[in-house]
Enzyme design. Structure first.
Site, PDB file in Angstrom:
ATOM      1  N   SER A   1       0.789  -0.955   0.100  1.00  0.00           N
ATOM      2  CA  SER A   1      -0.058  -0.180  -0.116  1.00  0.00           C
ATOM      3  C   SER A   1       0.856   1.395  -0.076  1.00  0.00           C
ATOM      4  O   SER A   1       1.539   1.558  -0.899  1.00  0.00           O
ATOM      5  CB  SER A   1      -1.176   0.120   1.200  1.00  0.00           C
ATOM      6  OG  SER A   1      -1.787   1.077   1.174  1.00  0.00           O
TER       7      SER A   1
ATOM      8  N   ASP B   1      -2.588   6.435  -3.826  1.00  0.00           N
ATOM      9  CA  ASP B   1      -1.497   5.702  -3.241  1.00  0.00           C
ATOM     10  C   ASP B   1      -1.229   4.523  -4.056  1.00  0.00           C
ATOM     11  O   ASP B   1      -1.488   4.427  -5.248  1.00  0.00           O
ATOM     12  CB  ASP B   1      -1.912   5.278  -1.859  1.00  0.00           C
ATOM     13  CG  ASP B   1      -2.712   4.034  -1.757  1.00  0.00           C
ATOM     14  OD1 ASP B   1      -3.568   3.952  -2.703  1.00  0.00           O
ATOM     15  OD2 ASP B   1      -2.925   3.490  -0.665  1.00  0.00           O
TER      16      ASP B   1
ATOM     17  N   ASP C   1      -1.067   1.290  -4.581  1.00  0.00           N
ATOM     18  CA  ASP C   1      -1.866   0.319  -4.837  1.00  0.00           C
ATOM     19  C   ASP C   1      -3.417   0.838  -5.322  1.00  0.00           C
ATOM     20  O   ASP C   1      -4.232   0.067  -5.605  1.00  0.00           O
ATOM     21  CB  ASP C   1      -1.727  -0.823  -4.096  1.00  0.00           C
ATOM     22  CG  ASP C   1      -2.522  -0.597  -2.779  1.00  0.00           C
ATOM     23  OD1 ASP C   1      -2.419   0.691  -2.413  1.00  0.00           O
ATOM     24  OD2 ASP C   1      -3.333  -1.201  -2.076  1.00  0.00           O
TER      25      ASP C   1
ATOM     26  N   ASP D   1      -5.907   2.155  -3.930  1.00  0.00           N
ATOM     27  CA  ASP D   1      -7.172   1.987  -3.002  1.00  0.00           C
ATOM     28  C   ASP D   1      -7.438   2.976  -2.263  1.00  0.00           C
ATOM     29  O   ASP D   1      -8.641   3.247  -1.543  1.00  0.00           O
ATOM     30  CB  ASP D   1      -6.988   0.581  -2.346  1.00  0.00           C
ATOM     31  CG  ASP D   1      -6.023   0.452  -1.350  1.00  0.00           C
ATOM     32  OD1 ASP D   1      -5.021   1.536  -1.128  1.00  0.00           O
ATOM     33  OD2 ASP D   1      -6.025  -0.450  -0.349  1.00  0.00           O
TER      34      ASP D   1
END
Length: 562
Positions: A145, A300, A302, A304
């Site tokens: 993340s 960010d 990834d 999400d």
């Protein structure tokens, strides 16, 4: 086995490759050796997350394969049908993400389990979509993340498309614990697995479906599509899907930060790629000032989570926190669907226990019920999964103060692609009325009251850091702060021991008699303890002053614990 014995066993055992042994021999700091081997990298409901490197307490091919063997055996225990349904695997831009995804696929194939492996980097929400779309029993996304570049991680999903909860996590952990040695892990070569049909590479068709379904979620089309947006994916996975959906939605003035456009696992321009931290907006701000953008948008690595900055009256940008952006989205979505008569029967939104109460007040106005859960979208989406079965409520929106949002039920995780589309639509809708998002937020405050909030993270790494975090929690749990200024403690909730509808977790929440509250919890994925502060005041200044006072008193108390 002590950490020194574990360290030596990796050096002596022919199973471990020479590159791993060379890395371990090169370590001269005894504390570093201890940190790498004093424990196994913990597998929890968030899966794995840790620094990349050799050792039992690090992310590497061995620890990833170990976790995957545990998952594989769990799936086998669920029967042949589960094995055939298979596992979808996605990965992000981080160092070794593609390698870790491949080794996970090969272990699953070695256990006779079907795998659908993405052909390149993808946002985390696309993994959730794919699990639901292909009907797999499970899913894996390799990502850390927004953590610093030294980290990577491994999150496991179950058949509903949401992250695993304790029941499945415990099954996997029990299977991991039963593996005596890494050599007991079953691994198949990639080419063999492909030829046997056990690993199938997936790509563009899934992207197209996902994008088309996102477009169908739009509420208003009579908006100003020339709203100026500067977008940065922070060198992560959001670049292609976010730009694609905004373009297909008809937005004509999207400028991407060139230095942060393409994948870069070093995150050279940002260091800490977390858009919650306003420093991550440095390049976006400079470009925004140049092109006079209405909104700055940052996802960010990834993709999400998403944060925004809004052009203010001083010609600079005001950065909104997760509570503020969540409140804006709730107000826009609910007010517009209420007006159009498209709210479903028994509509509901879900937020975490450390997320602010403004969204709840807005939802109440439009006849929408708010539910609270423990921190993490695995808990938020678990409620939506339950309602799929019981039909007690219709899930509309879920959010957390940590800039995670999901709209409707295309995925069962936070989704910065759909959130970016809805933020752009919202900005265009209000711009057509001559309003900025800051104007709308002020109108919300005027109607529902002035709310302020802050989140503080105290980073404490290593063995001693974890022990100190535990001492901090014990100290304030047994001797809470009774008064802060004129605010008196009214109610304490200990989610570890008290009976609540939200569930059990190591979280302490303290309600003051004026409606303000604060909560403390250790992070489940990072070496830090978090303090969440939330206030309600008679004015913006009153609300902010209360936050500062709570921070001063409670933080001093926490940091006084040696």
């Amino acid at each position: 086995m002590e950490y020194r014995e574990r360290y030596q066993s990796w050096l002596d055992d022919p199973y471990f490759d020479e590159a791993t042994k060379a890395e371990l021999r090169a370590i001269t700091d005894e504390n570093e050796i201890e940190d790498r081997f004093y424990q196994d990298l913990e597998f929890g409901t968030a899966g794995l997350r840790g620094k990349i490197g050799a050792g039992t307490n690090r992310m590497n091919n061995y620890t990833v394969s170990l976790a995957t063997q545990g998952l594989a055996q769990t799936i086998i225990n669920h029967g042949e049908k589960a094995m055939k349904k298979g596992v979808a695997i996605a990965y992000d831009v981080r160092q070794y993400s593609d390698k870790f995804a491949e080794i996970a696929a090969r272990v699953l194939a070695g256990n006779g389990i079907k795998v659908y492996l993405f052909d390149d980097i993808r946002p985390t929400p696309m993994l959730s979509y794919t699990v639901r779309r292909l009907g797999t029993i499970s899913g894996i996304v390799v990502t850390a993340s927004h953590n610093p570049k030294e980290y990577n991680g491994y999150k496991v999903y179950w058949e509903e498309g949401s992250q695993i909860l304790d029941d499945i996590a415990d099954e996997i952990l029990n299977e991991i614990d039963s593996i005596e040695h890494f050599r007991d892990i079953k691994v198949m070569e990639l080419d063999e697995a492909k030829s046997k049909g056990l690993i199938e590479i997936i790509g563009g068709a899934i992207d197209d479906e996902y994008n088309d379904k996102l477009l169908n979620m739009a509420i208003n089309d009579d908006i100003d599509k020339s709203v100026k947006i500067v977008f940065t994916p922070l060198n992560g996975t959001g670049n292609i899907p976010v730009r694609r959906v905004l373009k297909d939605r008809g937005f004509t003035d999207i400028t991407v930060v060139p230095e942060q456009e393409n994948p870069d696992w070093t995150f050279a321009t940002v260091g800490y790629p977390n858009p919650e931290d306003t420093k991550a907006f440095k390049y976006a701000r400079n470009l925004g000032l140049k092109v006079k953008a209405d909104v700055l948008l940052a996802t960010d690595p990834d993709c999400d989570r998403v944060a925004i900055g809004v052009l203010n009256d001083n010609g600079d940008y005001t950065y909104l926190n997760g509570n503020q952006t969540g409140a804006l989205l709730i107000y826009y979505i609910l007010s517009q669907r209420f007006e159009k008569g498209t709210l479903p029967e028994n509509p509901a939104i879900v937020k975490s226990i450390v997320t602010g109460d403004l969204g709840k007040a807005i939802a109440k106005k439009f006849g929408v019920t708010t539910f609270e859960t423990l921190t993490g979208f695995k808990h938020i989406c678990a409620m939506a999964n339950e309602w799929d079965i019981t039909e007690a409520f219709s899930f509309i929106f879920g959010y957390e103060e940590s800039i995670g949002y999901v709209y409707q039920d295309l995925v069962r995780d936070k989704d910065a692609v759909v959130s970016s589309m809805m933020i752009a639509e919202m900005a265009g809708f209000y711009k057509k009325q001559g309003l900025s998002l800051l104007n709308v937020l002020e109108k919300i405050y005027e109607e529902f009251g002035y709310y302020s909030e802050k989140q503080i993270s105290i980073v404490l790494e290593g063995v001693e850091g974890q022990q100190r975090i535990k001492r901090m929690m014990d100290d304030i749990r047994h001797m809470p702060v009774e008064s802060i200024g004129e605010m008196m403690l009214q109610k304490t909730v200990d989610y570890l021991s008290d009976e609540t509808d939200a569930g059990r977790s190591n979280v302490l929440k303290y309600y003051m008699d004026d409606g303000s509250w604060y909560a403390i919890r250790p992070s489940g994925t990072e070496p830090k303890i978090k303090l969440y502060i939330y206030s309600k005041g008679k004015s913006e200044k009153d609300a902010k002053d209360k936050v500062e006072l709570i921070e001063k008193v409670v933080r001093h108390r926490m940091e006084s614990v040696e």
